[in-house]
Design an enzyme around this catalytic site. Structure first.
Site, PDB file in Angstrom:
ATOM      1  CB  ILE A 211     -14.149 -11.637  30.556  1.00 24.46           C
ATOM      2  CG1 ILE A 211     -14.490 -11.796  29.072  1.00 24.46           C
ATOM      3  CG2 ILE A 211     -13.877 -10.175  30.895  1.00 24.46           C
ATOM      4  CD1 ILE A 211     -15.800 -11.144  28.655  1.00 24.46           C
ATOM      5  CD  GLU A 212     -15.719 -13.577  36.787  1.00 25.04           C
ATOM      6  OE1 GLU A 212     -16.830 -13.123  37.078  1.00 25.04           O
ATOM      7  OE2 GLU A 212     -15.311 -14.663  37.228  1.00 25.04           O
ATOM      8  CE1 TYR A 213      -9.857 -18.365  37.588  1.00 20.88           C
ATOM      9  CE2 TYR A 213     -11.938 -18.612  36.398  1.00 20.88           C
ATOM     10  CZ  TYR A 213     -11.144 -18.871  37.512  1.00 20.88           C
ATOM     11  OH  TYR A 213     -11.635 -19.626  38.540  1.00 20.88           O
TER      12      TYR A 213
END
Ligand SMILES: Cc1cc2nc3c(=O)[nH]c(=O)nc-3n(C[C@H](O)[C@H](O)[C@H](O)COP(=O)(O)OP(=O)(O)OC[C@H]3O[C@@H](n4cnc5c(N)ncnc54)[C@H](O)[C@@H]3O)c2cc1C
Length: 501
Positions: A211-213
């Site tokens: 989700i971060e990337y």
């Protein structure tokens, strides 16, 4: 006349539930034991510094915004968001090796190519694999409850569940895709964000770094506490009543139906109760009669698995650290496997990893002029796992370890002498201040046997008109996820009322 709801606790899930209930036409009172709103998303303010007490990393900002949008408000008026990229720095080898995680795919692939010739391909496959699983989880598991066995054990949900491929561990999955130890560690470590070991936790939880990337990480002006304050402001603007410094002593249940709460030996009646206090604590201490606990007897509660805890130090510094450090920084143990093992066996952690957050780098309202506030977190065992008692010496021991590690980073060699003021939150404090059972900062551990239909659901199975929300209930911990738990809990309450006619 409008139906009334009492919400126990002004944590993220309590405030979000309150807003959703007001929006649906209920009359709502939130009763909170602490003197501030937000629960673990509270704020510490001292000597001119302001620190987020717990959460710091904003993921899935659309869920933060949704709570304001549903009330017809512009989220930017309450929680101005800004994307952060590079997202964070990871330090290895006593600070001598630094990697910067970024959403820039070109930069990421360049970095992975410098490790070896297969990790770029493996990393992209990992992103794609977890992205598909995330869509399945989002559509079929994260936004709904499982109130009966039939709702889970049916061909459609089981076929979707198989797509989540939950049986292997996070570490096993990553080994399939990524050869470089450091890159793998940077991803695997993040299962600790929800208090679970990458070696034992289901591989699904490597969803977090995906989700971060893919979607990025964000910062709210004024820090994470702006979200709690923003929700409390909106709640009051909508006509809700907020009572701080009020400890609920009991959920009043008569003839199998929740009738209200007891505070200072006074009963406050309401048509419904929505409990945001940590589920295991609430079952043990607020639901007094055995018959209304169902399977969650005191013994059962004590035998459940708990997430790890956190030891957090808040340092007011005499200077700014402009040169080197990012807002979010991870300083890895030189022996990460042993570090993680010790967190979950309850042994003393010889060489802990630390997370360091310096939001005053981009938000000058959080520290006096020319100075930084530095938040340092060490993941540690919860109180039921810890083999010894947490004492002042334990705090001093880990403070020393953290300062040793920080002092090895370039530009931070004199860290200890640059501290002007400081405070701490220990696992015991999380227990004492917020009633986080066992000081487990992320609630019940999301093992396979404590996830989805096997996690406590929003609706009490043994008592009418009683609902639960927050990190120990389905779908689990983390700010965006408890925002979803509030949505599920309120929908269940509304559906139940409507089905009664
Ligand atoms: C150190 C730390 C770092 C974290 N980092 C992140 C992060 O970066 N990103 C992220 O998304 N998540 C993070 N999390 C997780 C996130 O903070 C939690 O999952 C979330 O805030 C939990 O919200 P909640 O509403 O479930 O519970 P809580 O915040 O615990 O709220 C429960 C409330 O109920 C109140 N209460 C309890 N008992 C009573 C009673 N008897 N009477 C009245 N009130 C009562 C408590 O005081 C509290 O205010 C972090 C958590 C911690 C502790």
């Amino acid at each position: 006349m409008n139906k009334t709801v009492t919400v126990i606790g002004a944590g993220v899930a309590g405030l979000a539930s309150g807003i959703r209930l007001l929006n649906a036409g209920y009359e709502v009172t939130i009763v909170e034991r602490h003197h501030k709103v937000g629960g673990k998303m509270s704020q510490l303010e001292f000597d001119g510094y302001k620190f987020d007490l717990g959460p710091t990393i904003v993921m899935m900002p659309e869920l933060y915004r949704e709570i304001f949008e549903l009330a017809g408000k512009n989220p930017d008026d309450y929680i101005p968001l800004e994307r952060i990229d590079p997202m964070y720095s990871s330090y290895f080898d006593d600070g001598s090796t630094r990697y910067r995680a970024t959403n820039d795919l070109v930069e990421t692939v360049k970095m992975l190519d410098s490790f070896n010739d297969t990790d770029s391909e493996g990393f992209l496959k990992y992103l794609s694999d977890l992205y598909s699983r995330f869509n399945v989880a989002k559509d079929h598991f994260l936004q709904r409850s499982f109130r009966s066995k039939k709702e889970f054990y049916n061909p459609f949900i089981i076929s979707q569940g198989l797509k989540l491929k939950t049986l292997n561990s996070a570490d096993n999955l990553l080994r399939k895709y990524i050869k470089d130890d450091r890159m793998r560690q940077m991803i695997a470590f993040q299962t600790l964000y929800i208090g679970i070991s990458p070696f034992k936790g289901p591989s699904l939880y490597t969803i977090i770094p995906m989700i971060e990337y893919v979607y990025g990480i964000w910062f709210i002006k004024g820090g994470m506490y702006s979200m709690a304050k923003g929700m409390a402001t909106l709640f009051e603007e909508m006509g809700g009543t907020l009572r701080l410094n009020s400890e609920v002593e009991r959920i009043v249940i008569e003839k199998g139906t929740a009738k209200g709460i007891e505070v200072d030996q006074q009963i406050h009646y309401s048509d419904f109760v929505m409990c945001n206090a940590d589920f295991p604590y609430a079952m043990k201490h607020l639901v007094k009669e055995e018959k209304y606990k169902g399977k969650y007897t005191d013994k059962y509660i004590d035998e459940m698995d708990y997430s790890c805890s956190c030891f957090v130090m808040y340092f007011g510094m005499d200077k700014k650290y402009d040169e080197v450090i990012d807002i979010h920084n991870f300083v890895f143990s030189n022996d990460l496997d042993t570090n993680i093992d010790q967190i979950f066996t309850g042994d003393t952690i010889d060489d802990p990893s630390i997370y360091m957050y310096i939001p005053s780098k981009i938000d000058s309202s959080l520290a006096p002029e020319g100075k930084d506030g530095v938040y340092v977190l060490i993941p540690v065992s919860d109180l039921s796992t810890l083999k010894s008692k947490w004492t002042e010496e334990t705090s001093q021991f880990y403070r020393g370890k953290a300062i040793d590690k920080i002092s090895k980073l370039p530009g931070m060699e004199n860290f200890e002498s640059e501290i002007i003021t400081e405070k701490q939150m220990t696992p015991k404090d999380f227990d004492n201040v917020f009633n986080a059972y066992n000081g487990a900062t992320f609630g019940l551990r999301p093992t396979l046997t404590q996830s989805n239909h096997l996690r406590p659901q929003s609706t009490s199975p043994n008592c009418k008109n009683l609902y639960f929300t927050g990190s120990s209930t389905h779908p689990g911990a983390g700010v965006p996820i408890v925002l979803l738990s509030a949505k599920i809990g309120v929908n269940d309450l509304i559906n139940d009322e409507q089905s009664k006619g």
